[in-house]
Design an enzyme around this catalytic site. Structure first.
Site, PDB file in Angstrom:
ATOM      1  N   ALA A   1      -6.182  -4.626   7.664  1.00 22.58           N
ATOM      2  CA  ALA A   1      -7.118  -3.602   7.183  1.00 22.58           C
ATOM      3  C   ALA A   1      -8.334  -4.212   6.493  1.00 22.58           C
ATOM      4  O   ALA A   1      -9.260  -3.484   6.136  1.00 22.58           O
ATOM      5  CB  ALA A   1      -6.404  -2.653   6.221  1.00 22.58           C
TER       6      ALA A   1
ATOM      7  N   LYS B   1     -13.131  -0.920   5.942  1.00 24.78           N
ATOM      8  CA  LYS B   1     -13.565  -1.803   4.849  1.00 24.78           C
ATOM      9  C   LYS B   1     -14.587  -2.819   5.372  1.00 24.78           C
ATOM     10  O   LYS B   1     -15.627  -3.011   4.755  1.00 24.78           O
ATOM     11  CB  LYS B   1     -12.396  -2.588   4.252  1.00 24.78           C
ATOM     12  CG  LYS B   1     -11.046  -1.907   4.350  1.00 24.78           C
ATOM     13  CD  LYS B   1     -10.882  -0.795   3.347  1.00 24.78           C
ATOM     14  CE  LYS B   1      -9.571  -0.067   3.618  1.00 24.78           C
ATOM     15  NZ  LYS B   1      -9.139   0.743   2.542  1.00 24.78           N
TER      16      LYS B   1
ATOM     17  N   TRP C   1       0.877  -1.169   0.000  1.00 27.82           N
ATOM     18  CA  TRP C   1       0.000   0.000   0.000  1.00 27.82           C
ATOM     19  C   TRP C   1       0.921   1.227   0.000  1.00 27.82           C
ATOM     20  O   TRP C   1       1.790   1.343   0.875  1.00 27.82           O
ATOM     21  CB  TRP C   1      -0.855  -0.059   1.254  1.00 27.82           C
ATOM     22  CG  TRP C   1      -1.788   1.080   1.473  1.00 27.82           C
ATOM     23  CD1 TRP C   1      -2.658   1.621   0.579  1.00 27.82           C
ATOM     24  CD2 TRP C   1      -1.961   1.811   2.699  1.00 27.82           C
ATOM     25  NE1 TRP C   1      -3.366   2.632   1.163  1.00 27.82           N
ATOM     26  CE2 TRP C   1      -2.959   2.778   2.473  1.00 27.82           C
ATOM     27  CE3 TRP C   1      -1.392   1.737   3.965  1.00 27.82           C
ATOM     28  CZ2 TRP C   1      -3.390   3.659   3.454  1.00 27.82           C
ATOM     29  CZ3 TRP C   1      -1.818   2.611   4.939  1.00 27.82           C
ATOM     30  CH2 TRP C   1      -2.792   3.559   4.691  1.00 27.82           C
TER      31      TRP C   1
ATOM     32  N   ASP D   1      -0.454  -5.144   9.980  1.00 27.77           N
ATOM     33  CA  ASP D   1      -1.493  -4.256   9.466  1.00 27.77           C
ATOM     34  C   ASP D   1      -2.664  -5.111   8.989  1.00 27.77           C
ATOM     35  O   ASP D   1      -2.548  -5.848   8.012  1.00 27.77           O
ATOM     36  CB  ASP D   1      -0.918  -3.421   8.307  1.00 27.77           C
ATOM     37  CG  ASP D   1      -1.936  -2.414   7.773  1.00 27.77           C
ATOM     38  OD1 ASP D   1      -3.044  -2.328   8.334  1.00 27.77           O
ATOM     39  OD2 ASP D   1      -1.614  -1.722   6.782  1.00 27.77           O
TER      40      ASP D   1
HETATM   41  N1  PLP Z   1      -3.537  -0.646   5.447  1.00 26.74           N
HETATM   42  C1  PLP Z   1      -3.721  -1.110   4.210  1.00 26.74           C
HETATM   43  C2  PLP Z   1      -2.940  -2.282   3.740  1.00 26.74           C
HETATM   44  C3  PLP Z   1      -4.649  -0.495   3.364  1.00 26.74           C
HETATM   45  O1  PLP Z   1      -4.825  -0.955   2.127  1.00 26.74           O
HETATM   46  C4  PLP Z   1      -5.380   0.619   3.844  1.00 26.74           C
HETATM   47  C5  PLP Z   1      -6.333   1.321   2.984  1.00 26.74           C
HETATM   48  O2  PLP Z   1      -6.384   1.247   1.796  1.00 26.74           O
HETATM   49  C6  PLP Z   1      -5.159   1.043   5.157  1.00 26.74           C
HETATM   50  C7  PLP Z   1      -4.219   0.395   5.927  1.00 26.74           C
HETATM   51  C8  PLP Z   1      -5.850   2.234   5.753  1.00 26.74           C
HETATM   52  O3  PLP Z   1      -7.199   2.225   5.701  1.00 26.74           O
HETATM   53  P1  PLP Z   1      -8.094   3.391   6.267  1.00 26.74           P
HETATM   54  O4  PLP Z   1      -7.179   4.477   6.752  1.00 26.74           O
HETATM   55  O5  PLP Z   1      -8.949   3.841   5.161  1.00 26.74           O
HETATM   56  O6  PLP Z   1      -8.831   2.782   7.416  1.00 26.74           O
END
Ligand code: PLP
Length: 390
Positions: free
Chosen positions: A208, A241, A126, A206
């Site tokens: 997510a 998500k 990401w 992480d």
């Molecule tokens: N970590 C990963 C791997 C992600 O793909 C994302 C969002 O695309 C996030 C963290 C952060 O998500 P958010 O800040 O929208 O909760």
């Protein structure tokens, strides 16, 4: 003074959204933006969240500050889902964060305050991971996440760990890897966990997309394996998500230790960083998640909605994999990958051609949002892919 600022590159994905919106073709296909879509192309509010929000409106009697840790009822209600019902609660504490992004930021900054100078990460990742690591000022070391045939590259991780030193951090995606969709298998996690422990590195996990890969429990396998093996780790969690709360910014940062004093220090440092960054995370979405998790009926409804999303993405993946070979693209790996994303091995020219000739919008990396494909457009997409990848 502001003249002195160096201009920054525009966010490529936001630029893609603008291009897509300006395209007049009725049959254009948006595979760029990273949000779930139904078979009608909508990103609706979960019914469980709607019900919780109604309840919140009716019952909330104050909007006074809660403090930098946010809604601790929310933070604690998530623990059994993330860490498992049997997890030793004395090892874990957390705080709310503005989305998974805020949680990653807290994790990396707490790691830096703990004396960590270097962070290892598989790429591609990401894009915001590298931005956050750079912004906080850790040295970023990368290794390939994926092999040429679309599997997780365990050997590359092992080679990186062999070079890592005790006191380095290693950032790992818990499930539904963004952008590749390629997750470590359970057997690979079984090997990774003791290696992390033996090297004395600090894992930053992480998570997510829990529930969007193989299910809430299955998607936590790697994280739980690591936490059962290492003495300490940090976790960044997003509910944006799996509860469809993207713009409400709902996330949590957890520290796991084997020492109560270290846990308290991780939390007090997290709270200080939060105070100096956003003071308090936004409340609404986290309160709605807490209400869902506190109510057995709403929890059931939420899990059923999550099952439906996962089933839909499974259908898309199965359909893509069934195409087997589309031009030069081997489609089979898409069937075994997980979550919202996969990456197609297309070059820049092909990505431009599929956009200009066929109105198919995908990230410049070749990342596609699986949920952008529906019964109504998947055949057109496969044809367009065959055309540009001939
Ligand atoms: N970590 C990963 C791997 C992600 O793909 C994302 C969002 O695309 C996030 C963290 C952060 O998500 P958010 O800040 O929208 O909760």
């Amino acid at each position: 003074m502001l003249e002195n600022l160096a201009p920054q590159p525009a966010d490529a994905l936001l630029a893609l959204i603008k291009l897509h919106n300006a395209d007049p073709r009725a049959d254009k296909i948006d595979l760029g933006v990273g949000v779930y879509r139904t078979s009608d192309g909508a990103t609706p509010v979960f019914a469980a969240i709607k019900a919780a929000e109604k309840r919140l409106l009716d019952t909330q009697d104050s909007k006074a500050y809660l403090g930098p840790e946010g809604d601790m009822g929310f933070v604690h209600a998530l623990i059994p889902y993330v860490f498992g019902a049997d997890f030793d609660r004395s090892r874990v504490e957390g705080m709310q964060a503005p989305g998974g992004t805020g949680a990653v930021r807290l994790a990396v900054e707490v790691a830096k305050r703990a004396g960590i100078k270097r962070l290892w990460m598989g790429t591609p990742s990401w894009p915001n991971h590298a931005q956050i690591v750079n912004a906080i000022g850790l040295e970023l070391k990368t290794f390939p996440h994926m092999t040429a045939d679309g599997a997780a590259d365990l050997d590359a991780l092992k080679a990186a760990l062999a070079q890592a030193e005790a006191g380095d951090a290693v950032l790992l995606h818990g499930c539904c890897h963004n952008p590749t969709g390629v997750d470590y298998t359970n057997a690979q996690w079984d090997e990774i966990a003791p290696l992390l422990q033996a090297q004395g590195v600090l894992p930053i996990l992480d998570l997510a997309y829990q529930g969007l890969g193989a299910g809430m429990e299955a998607d936590a396998y790697g994280l739980r394996k690591v936490l059962a093996t290492v003495p300490e780790a940090l976790v960044a969690y997003s509910c944006d998500k799996n509860f469809g709360l993207y713009r409400d910014r709902v996330g949590a940062f957890y520290a796991v230790t084997s020492d109560a004093d270290a846990l308290a220090k991780a939390m007090s440092n997290g709270a200080t960083i939060a105070r100096a960054s956003w003071s308090m995370p936004p409340d609404h979405g986290a309160a709605a998640v807490r209400l869902v998790l506190e109510d057995a009926e709403l929890t059931k409804l939420w899990l059923a909605e999550l099952d439906e999303m996962r089933d839909r993405m499974r259908w898309v993946r199965d359909r893509l994999a069934a195409a087997q070979q589309v031009g030069t693209v081997n489609m089979a790996p898409l069937g075994t990958q997980h979550g919202l994303f996969s990456m197609l091995p297309l070059n820049g020219e092909q990505i431009l051609a599929i956009r200009e000739k066929h109105g198919v919008y995908m990230a410049g990396s070749g990342r596609i949002n699986i949920a952008g494909l529906t019964n109504g457009n998947i055949e057109k997409f496969i044809e367009a892919l065959g055309d540009v990848a001939a």
